[in-house]
Design an enzyme around this catalytic site. Sequence first.
Site, PDB file in Angstrom:
ATOM      1  N   ASP A  49       0.832  -1.194   0.000  1.00 46.05           N
ATOM      2  CA  ASP A  49       0.000   0.000   0.000  1.00 46.05           C
ATOM      3  C   ASP A  49       0.877   1.258   0.000  1.00 46.05           C
ATOM      4  O   ASP A  49       0.622   2.219  -0.743  1.00 46.05           O
ATOM      5  CB  ASP A  49      -0.907  -0.024   1.228  1.00 46.05           C
ATOM      6  CG  ASP A  49      -1.764   1.218   1.349  1.00 46.05           C
ATOM      7  OD1 ASP A  49      -2.622   1.437   0.483  1.00 46.05           O
ATOM      8  OD2 ASP A  49      -1.568   1.978   2.308  1.00 46.05           O
ATOM      9  N   GLU A 121      -1.529  -5.380  -4.107  1.00 52.21           N
ATOM     10  CA  GLU A 121      -0.662  -4.653  -3.177  1.00 52.21           C
ATOM     11  C   GLU A 121       0.473  -5.545  -2.686  1.00 52.21           C
ATOM     12  O   GLU A 121       1.632  -5.111  -2.582  1.00 52.21           O
ATOM     13  CB  GLU A 121      -1.480  -4.128  -1.996  1.00 52.21           C
ATOM     14  CG  GLU A 121      -2.415  -2.989  -2.361  1.00 52.21           C
ATOM     15  CD  GLU A 121      -3.294  -2.558  -1.200  1.00 52.21           C
ATOM     16  OE1 GLU A 121      -3.699  -1.384  -1.184  1.00 52.21           O
ATOM     17  OE2 GLU A 121      -3.576  -3.396  -0.314  1.00 52.21           O
TER      18      GLU A 121
END
Length: 236
Positions: A49, A121
Amino acid sequence: MSGSDLESTIGFRFRNQGLLRQALIHRSFLNEQGGASPESYERLEFLGDSVLELVVSTELYHRLPHLDEGELTKIRAALVCRESLSQAARGLELGRHLLLGKGEETSGGRNRDSILAAAFEALTAATYLDQGYDQARTLVKNTLGNALEQSCLSGVPPKDPKSRFQEYLQAQGKPAPSYRVVDKSGPDHNPVFTVEALVADVVVGRGQGGKKADAERAAAADAMTRSAPETSETTN
C-alpha cells in the site's frame, strides 16, 4: 498456481520465489492447511500500500506541477482505490494464481475485488523487496498505465469504467450499454454477482463483484478491453 506463468506476464523472474508465493497466499488457505497468519499476503499488503502510494504520488507530483495538495490527493485516491487495483490485478490474471481455502474458492474469492486489490498490493511489495524500487515502479506504471496517463494528461481523477465505456460508445455512434445480472453465488452475507454488459442486446463484456455495482464496473472494463484494446495499453 504457476509462478512462472505470472512471472512471464509481469516480465521478470523473482530471485526469492518464497516472496512470490507469499504474495499469493490468502489467509483462508492457511486456515485450512494449518499455517500461521503471517505467512499470508497480509503483511506484504501493508507494505505494498505504501509503495503504491509512493510511486503514484511521485508521478503525480512531477507531472502535475500546477495542482495543489488537495487536487493531487483526490487523483491519487482514485488511482489506488480498491476498484482500480482490482482491475489492475485482473489485467495480470492474478486471481487464477491465488492460493485460497475451499470455502473462499467456492464463494467466488478469486474474483472478489477486495482480495484481488489486496493481492496486487502484496505483489507490489514482493516486487519491491525482491527487485528494488525501480522494478516496483515499473510494475505499477505498467498495470495502472492507462488510468495514470489519463489523470496526468487531464489533471482530474480517472473516470469509472462505466462512464468511459458509455463515452466510447457515444463516440462510435453506438447505443448506450445495458447491464444484467446473470448469476449470484456465495452466502447472503458475502455474495458474488456476475454481470454481463450488452450493446444492442449483444454481450460485449462480463464481470464479477461483491456488489452489483462493482460487477457492472468490472463488466464495463472488460467490454472496454475487448472493444477498444488501445485504451488498455500500458505505458512505461
